[in-house]
Design a protein around this motif. Structure first.
Motif, short mmCIF file in Angstrom:
data_model
loop_
_atom_site.label_atom_id
_atom_site.label_comp_id
_atom_site.label_asym_id
_atom_site.label_seq_id
_atom_site.Cartn_x
_atom_site.Cartn_y
_atom_site.Cartn_z
N GLN A 1 -3.56 -0.65 -14.53
CA GLN A 1 -2.40 -0.39 -13.63
C GLN A 1 -2.61 0.90 -12.86
N LYS A 2 -3.04 1.94 -13.55
CA LYS A 2 -3.23 3.26 -12.93
C LYS A 2 -4.31 3.18 -11.84
N MET A 3 -5.43 2.49 -12.14
CA MET A 3 -6.51 2.37 -11.18
C MET A 3 -6.04 1.63 -9.92
N LEU A 4 -5.34 0.50 -10.12
CA LEU A 4 -4.85 -0.28 -8.98
C LEU A 4 -3.85 0.52 -8.15
N ARG A 5 -2.96 1.26 -8.83
CA ARG A 5 -1.96 2.09 -8.14
C ARG A 5 -2.63 3.13 -7.25
N GLU A 6 -3.61 3.83 -7.83
CA GLU A 6 -4.29 4.90 -7.08
C GLU A 6 -5.07 4.33 -5.90
N ASN A 7 -5.80 3.24 -6.13
CA ASN A 7 -6.65 2.68 -5.07
C ASN A 7 -5.84 2.06 -3.93
N ILE A 8 -4.74 1.38 -4.25
CA ILE A 8 -3.93 0.78 -3.17
C ILE A 8 -3.20 1.88 -2.41
N GLY A 9 -2.81 2.93 -3.12
CA GLY A 9 -2.12 4.05 -2.47
C GLY A 9 -2.97 4.76 -1.44
N CYS B 1 0.84 -1.21 0.00
CA CYS B 1 0.00 0.00 0.00
C CYS B 1 0.87 1.25 0.00
N VAL B 2 1.93 1.22 0.82
CA VAL B 2 2.85 2.37 0.89
C VAL B 2 3.64 2.51 -0.41
N ALA B 3 4.03 1.38 -1.01
CA ALA B 3 4.82 1.40 -2.27
C ALA B 3 3.96 1.80 -3.47
N LYS B 4 2.61 1.73 -3.32
CA LYS B 4 1.67 2.13 -4.39
C LYS B 4 1.94 1.38 -5.69
N LYS B 5 1.87 0.06 -5.63
CA LYS B 5 2.13 -0.76 -6.83
C LYS B 5 0.90 -1.60 -7.18
N PRO B 6 0.63 -1.81 -8.49
CA PRO B 6 -0.40 -2.77 -8.88
C PRO B 6 0.05 -4.18 -8.46
N ALA C 1 -8.30 -2.51 -5.30
CA ALA C 1 -6.93 -2.11 -4.99
C ALA C 1 -5.94 -3.28 -5.16
N GLY C 2 -6.39 -4.34 -5.82
CA GLY C 2 -5.52 -5.49 -6.05
C GLY C 2 -6.26 -6.58 -6.79
N LEU C 3 -5.52 -7.53 -7.35
CA LEU C 3 -6.11 -8.71 -8.00
C LEU C 3 -5.76 -9.94 -7.18
N LEU C 4 -6.56 -11.00 -7.30
CA LEU C 4 -6.34 -12.20 -6.49
C LEU C 4 -6.40 -13.45 -7.37
N ILE C 5 -5.37 -14.28 -7.25
CA ILE C 5 -5.36 -15.60 -7.90
C ILE C 5 -5.15 -16.65 -6.80
N LYS C 6 -6.01 -17.68 -6.76
CA LYS C 6 -5.83 -18.74 -5.76
C LYS C 6 -4.55 -19.50 -6.03
N ASP C 7 -3.89 -19.95 -4.96
CA ASP C 7 -2.66 -20.73 -5.09
C ASP C 7 -2.90 -21.97 -5.94
N SER C 8 -4.05 -22.61 -5.78
CA SER C 8 -4.36 -23.84 -6.52
C SER C 8 -4.55 -23.60 -8.02
N ALA D 1 -1.49 -9.76 -19.04
CA ALA D 1 -2.62 -8.90 -19.44
C ALA D 1 -2.58 -7.56 -18.70
N LEU D 2 -2.23 -7.60 -17.41
CA LEU D 2 -2.13 -6.37 -16.62
C LEU D 2 -0.97 -5.50 -17.13
N ALA D 3 0.13 -6.12 -17.51
CA ALA D 3 1.29 -5.37 -18.02
C ALA D 3 0.94 -4.60 -19.30
N ARG D 4 -0.05 -5.10 -20.03
CA ARG D 4 -0.46 -4.45 -21.30
C ARG D 4 -1.53 -3.37 -21.07
N ASP D 5 -2.14 -3.37 -19.89
CA ASP D 5 -3.30 -2.51 -19.62
C ASP D 5 -2.91 -1.34 -18.69
N GLU D 6 -2.52 -0.24 -19.29
CA GLU D 6 -2.06 0.93 -18.51
C GLU D 6 -3.17 1.51 -17.63
N ASP D 7 -4.40 1.49 -18.13
CA ASP D 7 -5.52 2.05 -17.36
C ASP D 7 -5.77 1.25 -16.08
#
Length: 365
Positions: free
Chosen positions: A337-345, A279-284, A310-317, A329-335
């Motif tokens: 990334q921006k949304m996740l960065r702002e919301n986690i921040g 949250c402090v690092a403000k990263k997707p 503010a984040g995405l979740l994938i089950k370990d299984s 897919a996230l690496a290709r989607d700048e919008d």
């Protein structure tokens, strides 16, 4: 509390308990330099090494947790628990604390339970968004319960709760390293998207295997990796890094601030401290919660962020099939990334240790 008050901090077992405990101790000393602080931990656990390194005295109890994998190993548990209560009785009598703070881990229960029986003010710091059973039992008689997130009334008396967030290491709070300095530190290419993979100090089998099985997808999409593997996977990952200059791999990263600075996207477990730092690092972030954590609290931690976009979740299984395609897919989607960065921040807390320390000192003065 007279000047030069005395405070016991109990708990440990993992970095997620020890780190906030030490941060709170530092904050108490900063606000009240004459305060005397004693830690109580469990013999053989990492607090016995880490707490003295941070400059504090610690006493270890003969206590262990319930062993789910080998029932035969639990035979001595009742005796250890009784012995630990006798040890705590002696510690309280000798040290005579004005307050006791519990941060979670084996030693928290006997220390706080004994202090409550003597009428000593007790405080709980619950780092996760799903409270542990011992903390719930102790919460009924606690003076104040510090929590990381909202919605904790289902575990604790509402009137005792104070939302403080989790204490985060100062080198991450005060991080001024630029992305290009971070990329340079790992010898990577500043023009490429960079994914930082971390499973905590012990590594994460599910994450490591998913990355390894789909390593070519990163190469084909021109995405580079900073891969903290933990000890068990270090050899395999190093072989991968040797054959590809887009991959930096090591068992452990001591200077996490460089990894956070370099990363465009992070793959992480969802321990309370990892979540607080991210949250402090403000990263997707794509969270892969450790599925065997007590009460599955890592999934609860991650879901709390997912609910706030503010984040995405994938089950370990499902990591082997879904993790890498989700990250690409996230690496290709700048919008996105921006949304996740702002919301986690927006969820970042940088002064939790001082808020906790100030409230403890206020209530016992």
């Amino acid at each position: 509390m007279a000047r030069g008050g005395r405070i016991i901090i109990a708990g440990g077992g993992t970095g997620g308990h020890i780190f906030p405990a030490v941060a709170i101790a530092h904050a108490l000393r900063k606000l009240e330099p004459s305060v005397e602080i004693l830690f109580v931990g469990a013999k053989g656990k990492m607090e016995m090494e880490k707490v003295p390194q941070a400059g504090y005295n610690i006493i270890g109890l003969d206590i262990a947790g319930f062993n789910r994998s080998s029932l035969i190993k639990n035979i001595g548990l009742p005796f250890k628990l009784i012995k630990s209560f006798w040890q705590v009785r002696s510690i309280l009598k000798t040290f005579q604390p004005d307050a006791v703070i519990g941060v979670g881990g084996y030693s928290t229960y006997p220390v706080l339970r004994s202090a409550q029986a003597k009428g000593i003010p007790t405080f709980i710091h619950e780092a996760n968004s799903f409270a542990g059973k011992a903390n719930m039992m102790l919460g009924r008689n606690a003076t104040r319960i510090f929590v990381a997130t909202d919605g904790m009334e289902k575990f604790f008396p509402a009137g005792k709760i104070m939302i403080t967030g989790n204490p985060v290491r100062q080198n991450i709070v005060n991080n001024t390293i630029s992305r290009s300095e971070g990329i340079q530190f790992f010898g990577l290419d500043a023009s490429k998207k960079t994914v930082f993979v971390t499973g905590g100090s012990l590594g994460a089998k599910g994450i490591n295997e998913a990355i390894d099985a789909n390593i070519n997808a990163f190469i084909q999409n021109d995405v580079q990796l900073i891969w903290q593997t933990g000890k068990l996977y270090a050899e395999k990952a190093s072989a991968r890094a040797a054959e590809n200059r887009n991959i930096w791999a090591n068992s452990f990263i001591t200077q996490m601030e460089y990894a956070y600075a370099a990363a465009d996207i992070v793959i992480s477990r969802a321990g309370a401290m990892s979540v607080a730092e991210l949250c402090v690092a403000k990263k997707p972030v794509v969270f892969v919660p450790f599925p065997f954590a007590a009460e599955d609290h890592q999934t609860a931690n991650a879901q709390n962020l997912v609910n706030k976009q503010a984040g995405l979740l994938i089950k370990d299984s499902e990591a082997r099939e879904k993790l890498v395609p989700t990250v690409i897919a996230l690496a290709r989607d700048e919008d996105q990334q921006k949304m996740l960065r702002e919301n986690i921040g927006e969820l970042a807390v940088t002064d939790a240790d001082e808020v906790v320390a100030r409230e403890v000192l206020r209530l016992i003065s």
